[in-house]
Design a protein around this motif. Structure first.
Motif, mmCIF file in Angstrom:
data_model
loop_
_atom_site.group_PDB
_atom_site.id
_atom_site.type_symbol
_atom_site.label_atom_id
_atom_site.label_comp_id
_atom_site.label_asym_id
_atom_site.label_seq_id
_atom_site.Cartn_x
_atom_site.Cartn_y
_atom_site.Cartn_z
ATOM 1 N N GLU A 132 31.516 44.727 50.169
ATOM 2 C CA GLU A 132 30.959 43.370 50.187
ATOM 3 C C GLU A 132 31.704 42.455 49.220
ATOM 4 O O GLU A 132 32.021 41.317 49.548
ATOM 5 N N GLU A 133 31.947 42.934 48.016
ATOM 6 C CA GLU A 133 32.700 42.147 47.047
ATOM 7 C C GLU A 133 33.154 43.041 45.907
ATOM 8 O O GLU A 133 32.635 44.141 45.705
ATOM 9 N N CYS A 134 34.151 42.559 45.172
ATOM 10 C CA CYS A 134 34.675 43.278 44.014
ATOM 11 C C CYS A 134 34.779 42.292 42.863
ATOM 12 O O CYS A 134 35.286 41.178 43.028
ATOM 13 N N VAL A 135 34.276 42.687 41.695
ATOM 14 C CA VAL A 135 34.246 41.814 40.531
ATOM 15 C C VAL A 135 34.962 42.494 39.373
ATOM 16 O O VAL A 135 34.719 43.672 39.087
ATOM 17 N N LEU A 136 35.854 41.756 38.722
ATOM 18 C CA LEU A 136 36.548 42.236 37.531
ATOM 19 C C LEU A 136 35.851 41.690 36.300
ATOM 20 O O LEU A 136 35.652 40.479 36.180
ATOM 21 N N GLN A 137 35.455 42.571 35.387
ATOM 22 C CA GLN A 137 34.740 42.173 34.173
ATOM 23 C C GLN A 137 35.566 42.553 32.954
ATOM 24 O O GLN A 137 36.038 43.686 32.838
ATOM 25 N N ARG A 138 35.744 41.593 32.041
ATOM 26 C CA ARG A 138 36.420 41.884 30.774
ATOM 27 C C ARG A 138 35.934 40.930 29.708
ATOM 28 O O ARG A 138 35.856 39.723 29.924
ATOM 29 N N ASN A 139 35.591 41.479 28.571
ATOM 30 C CA ASN A 139 35.210 40.675 27.405
ATOM 31 C C ASN A 139 34.071 39.707 27.705
ATOM 32 O O ASN A 139 34.062 38.560 27.283
ATOM 33 N N GLY A 140 33.073 40.203 28.477
ATOM 34 C CA GLY A 140 31.901 39.391 28.760
ATOM 35 C C GLY A 140 32.088 38.368 29.860
ATOM 36 O O GLY A 140 31.150 37.656 30.198
ATOM 37 N N LEU A 141 33.293 38.272 30.410
ATOM 38 C CA LEU A 141 33.556 37.330 31.491
ATOM 39 C C LEU A 141 33.903 38.106 32.753
ATOM 40 O O LEU A 141 34.256 39.272 32.700
ATOM 41 N N ALA A 142 33.818 37.439 33.876
ATOM 42 C CA ALA A 142 34.094 38.133 35.133
ATOM 43 C C ALA A 142 34.675 37.189 36.156
ATOM 44 O O ALA A 142 34.505 35.970 36.081
ATOM 45 N N GLN A 143 35.359 37.787 37.119
ATOM 46 C CA GLN A 143 35.947 37.006 38.201
ATOM 47 C C GLN A 143 35.924 37.838 39.469
ATOM 48 O O GLN A 143 36.202 39.032 39.448
ATOM 49 N N LYS A 144 35.586 37.186 40.569
ATOM 50 C CA LYS A 144 35.622 37.867 41.858
ATOM 51 C C LYS A 144 37.071 38.105 42.244
ATOM 52 O O LYS A 144 37.912 37.224 42.135
ATOM 53 N N MET A 145 37.359 39.331 42.684
ATOM 54 C CA MET A 145 38.716 39.703 43.077
ATOM 55 C C MET A 145 38.942 39.373 44.546
ATOM 56 O O MET A 145 38.046 39.558 45.373
ATOM 57 N N SER A 146 40.140 38.893 44.864
ATOM 58 C CA SER A 146 40.504 38.657 46.256
ATOM 59 C C SER A 146 41.826 39.353 46.541
ATOM 60 O O SER A 146 42.665 39.507 45.655
ATOM 61 N N HIS A 147 42.003 39.761 47.777
ATOM 62 C CA HIS A 147 43.159 40.570 48.163
ATOM 63 C C HIS A 147 44.469 39.810 48.019
ATOM 64 O O HIS A 147 44.611 38.694 48.504
ATOM 65 N N GLY A 148 45.435 40.408 47.312
ATOM 66 C CA GLY A 148 46.755 39.818 47.188
ATOM 67 C C GLY A 148 46.780 38.503 46.445
ATOM 68 O O GLY A 148 47.664 37.673 46.682
ATOM 69 N N ASN A 149 45.836 38.279 45.516
ATOM 70 C CA ASN A 149 45.750 37.002 44.805
ATOM 71 C C ASN A 149 46.811 36.952 43.694
ATOM 72 O O ASN A 149 46.554 37.319 42.553
ATOM 73 N N LYS A 150 47.994 36.489 44.039
ATOM 74 C CA LYS A 150 49.088 36.485 43.080
ATOM 75 C C LYS A 150 48.961 35.373 42.031
ATOM 76 O O LYS A 150 49.732 35.333 41.079
ATOM 77 N N ARG A 151 47.987 34.478 42.217
ATOM 78 C CA ARG A 151 47.767 33.419 41.228
ATOM 79 C C ARG A 151 46.829 33.877 40.126
ATOM 80 O O ARG A 151 46.654 33.181 39.132
ATOM 81 N N SER A 152 46.207 35.024 40.298
ATOM 82 C CA SER A 152 45.298 35.546 39.286
ATOM 83 C C SER A 152 46.064 36.428 38.312
ATOM 84 O O SER A 152 46.584 37.481 38.684
ATOM 85 N N ARG A 153 46.139 36.009 37.059
ATOM 86 C CA ARG A 153 46.873 36.799 36.078
ATOM 87 C C ARG A 153 46.186 38.123 35.793
ATOM 88 O O ARG A 153 46.840 39.127 35.520
#
Length: 411
Positions: A132-153
Motif C-alpha cells: 500500500e505504501e512505504c515510509v522512510l523514517q529518520r531522526n523523528g521525520l519521515a517521507q513517503k517513498m516512491s519508485h525510482g525517485n532520483k530527486r529524493s536524496r
C-alpha cells in the motif's frame, strides 16, 4: 537454513504473536502519523516533488494529526525486522506493517529489493501481496517513498548504502527505518494452513492454479522471486474462500532492462521510473543470475552453483506443490517448526532435492513418494518436468500455467 550470496541467512520466525508493548506503541505512533497532515518539518535536503506532505515532527515535539494506523499485535520477527497486524483508523481495514531497521547494508538491500519489486508492478494480481505504501523514517521525520525517485536524496542514500556495502545514512544513535504497509493475510502461511487441516484435493488444485498464476504474472513483469517457499506464501480468507498471496520479495530480482550478458545489475540503474517493466517481449529466462540465494530445501541445482535463470522459481514451485499434495514435512533445525518440503534421504540425514540432484544428476525422483497417493498421472508428469535437472527441460511460467489448468481440470 536460508542462503544468500553463498552465506547462511537466519530463517524468519513465522506464526505466533507477541503483545505489543507500550514502548512499541509509542514508537509506532510517532511513525505512523497522518500522512495527509500539513508539513511542519521536512527531512533535510529533501525535494518533495510529488507533493507528499510529511506529517511527522522531530522527537519531543507535539505531534499533529491523528495516527493512520493502530498496531494490534506482533505477528512475526526475525533478523529482517518486525511485522505487526494493524488497523487503518479511517477505514477499519486490517493491514500488515513491516518495520525494517536500515542499520546495515544487507538490511537495506533486502528492503529495497522488496520495494522495487512491488512498486514496479503497475497492475495488481490477486495472488501477489499488495504494497500500500512505504515510509522512510529518520531522526523523528519521515517521507513517503516512491519508485525510482532520483530527486529524493534520502532514497539515493539508501541506494548508495546498498551498493557500497557501508553505512551512509543515519547513525546508531539516530536509527533509520523503512515501514511497509501491506495487505494483511489473516490465515497465516501455507505451512500453517495446510498442516492444520485435513487433506482436501480440491483445495490443493485451487492452490496449484493460484501459485502458477502468480509466478506467471511475476515473470511476465520481469520479476524473479528467488525465495519461493511455504513461509512466503500467505493465505487470505476475506472473500470466504482461501486466496494465496506470494509475499516476501527481499531476495527478488527485477530483470527489466537488463542486458542478457550482464549479471545482477542494480534496479536503480535500469528502472528509473515506474513502468520500466513494460518490456514484456523480453524473455526473462535469458537473464542469468549469479547470487546463490534462497532457502536450501527449495533451491534448484543450478542455484547452488550460482548460475541460473527464472526457471529456478519453477523448481521451487515444484518442491512446494509436491510437498503440499503428499504432506511431506521436515523439522527446521533453527525454528523447530514443521515445514512443508520434499527432500532426499541419505542414511540418517535428509538432503535438499536440488543439492542431491547437483551431486547426482542422473538420480531418478520417485514421484509420488507415498504408496497411497492421490496424485494424478498428469500432475506427476508435470512435477517431473518442473523438477528436471536441466532448467531447459522445465516449462517456463506461461507453459506451466496452461499445463496446470489442464491437469487440475482433468484430475
Amino acid at each position: 537454513m536460508d542462503i544468500c550470496h553463498g552465506k547462511k541467512r537466519r530463517r524468519k520466525v513465522g506464526g505466533g504473536s507477541r503483545t505489543v508493548t507500550a514502548r512499541m506503541k509509542r514508537e509506532a505512533a510517532r511513525v505512523l502519523r497522518s500522512l495527509a497532515a500539513k508539513n511542519n518539518g521536512r527531512m533535510e535536503d529533501e525535494d518533495d516533488d510529488d507533493g507528499f506532505a510529511i506529517g511527522f515532527l522531530r522527537s519531543g515535539a507535539s505531534l499533529v494529526g491523528s495516527p493512520r494506523y493502530s498496531l494490534l499485535r506482533e505477528v512475526g520477527r526475525g533478523s529482517y525486522g518486525v511485522v505487526y497486524e494493524a488497523v487503518a483508523r479511517k477505514t477499519g481495514a486490517r493491514v500488515a506493517v513491516k518495520r525494517l531497521q536500515c542499520d546495515a547494508p544487507e538490511n537495506v538491500e533486502l528492503a529495497l529489493a522488496e520495494f522495487w519489486a512491488l512498486t514496479s508492478l503497475e497492475n495488481r494480481h490477486q495472488n501477489v501481496v499488495q504494497l500500500e505504501e512505504c515510509v522512510l523514517q529518520r531522526n523523528g521525520l519521515a517521507q513517503k517513498m516512491s519508485h525510482g525517485n532520483k530527486r529524493s536524496r534520502q532514497y539515493l542514500r539508501l541506494v548508495e548504502m546498498s551498493l557500497k556495502g557501508e553505512r551512509v545514512l543515519g547513525y546508531p544513535e539516530e536509527p533509520c527505518y523503512l515501514w511497509f504497509v501491506m495487505e494483511f493475510c489473516e490465515a497465516g502461511d501455507l505451512n500453517q494452513y495446510i498442516l492444520s487441516r485435513r487433506p482436501d484435493p480440491q483445495t490443493n488444485k485451487s492452490f496449484m492454479r493460484q501459485l502458477t498464476s502468480a509466478i506467471a504474472f511475476l515473470h511476465k513483469n520481469n520479476i524473479v522471486h528467488r525465495d519461493l517457499k511455504p513461509d512466503n506464501i500467505l493465505i487470505s480468507q476475506k472473500s470466504g474462500t482461501p486466496v494465496l498471496k506470494v509475499a516476501d520479495f527481499g531476495l527478488s530480482k527485477v530483470c527489466a532492462g537488463l542486458n542478457t550478458k550482464s549479471n545482477e545489475e542494480h534496479p536503480m540503474v535500469v528502472s528509473g521510473s515506474k513502468g520500466s517493466n513494460q518490456n514484456n517481449t523480453v524473455n526473462i529466462n535469458k537473464f542469468w543470475l549469479s547470487s546463490a540465494c534462497g532457502s536450501d530445501f527449495y533451491m534448484a541445482p543450478e542455484v547452488w552453483e550460482g548460475h541460473y535463470t527464472a526457471k529456478a522459481d519453477i523448481f521451487a514451485l515444484g518442491i512446494i506443490i509436491w510437498a503440499m499434495i503428499e504432506r511431506i514435512t521436515f523439522i527446521d533445525a533453527e525454528s523447530k517448526r514443521e515445514l512443508l518440503g520434499t527432500y532426499i534421504r541419505q542414511g540418517s540425514e535428509i538432503v535438499p532435492v536440488g543439492e542431491a540432484l547437483l551431486e547426482n544428476p542422473k538420480m531418478v525422483l520417485h514421484i509420488p513418494q507415498r504408496a497411497r497417493s492421490s496424485m494424478s498421472e498428469g500432475v506427476r508428469n508435470l512435477l517431473q518436468d518442473m523438477l528436471a535437472v536441466n532448467p531447459q527441460d522445465r516449462p517456463d511460467a506461461f507453459q506451466l500455467e496452461m499445463r496446470m489448468d489442464q491437469v487440475t481440470c482433468a484430475a
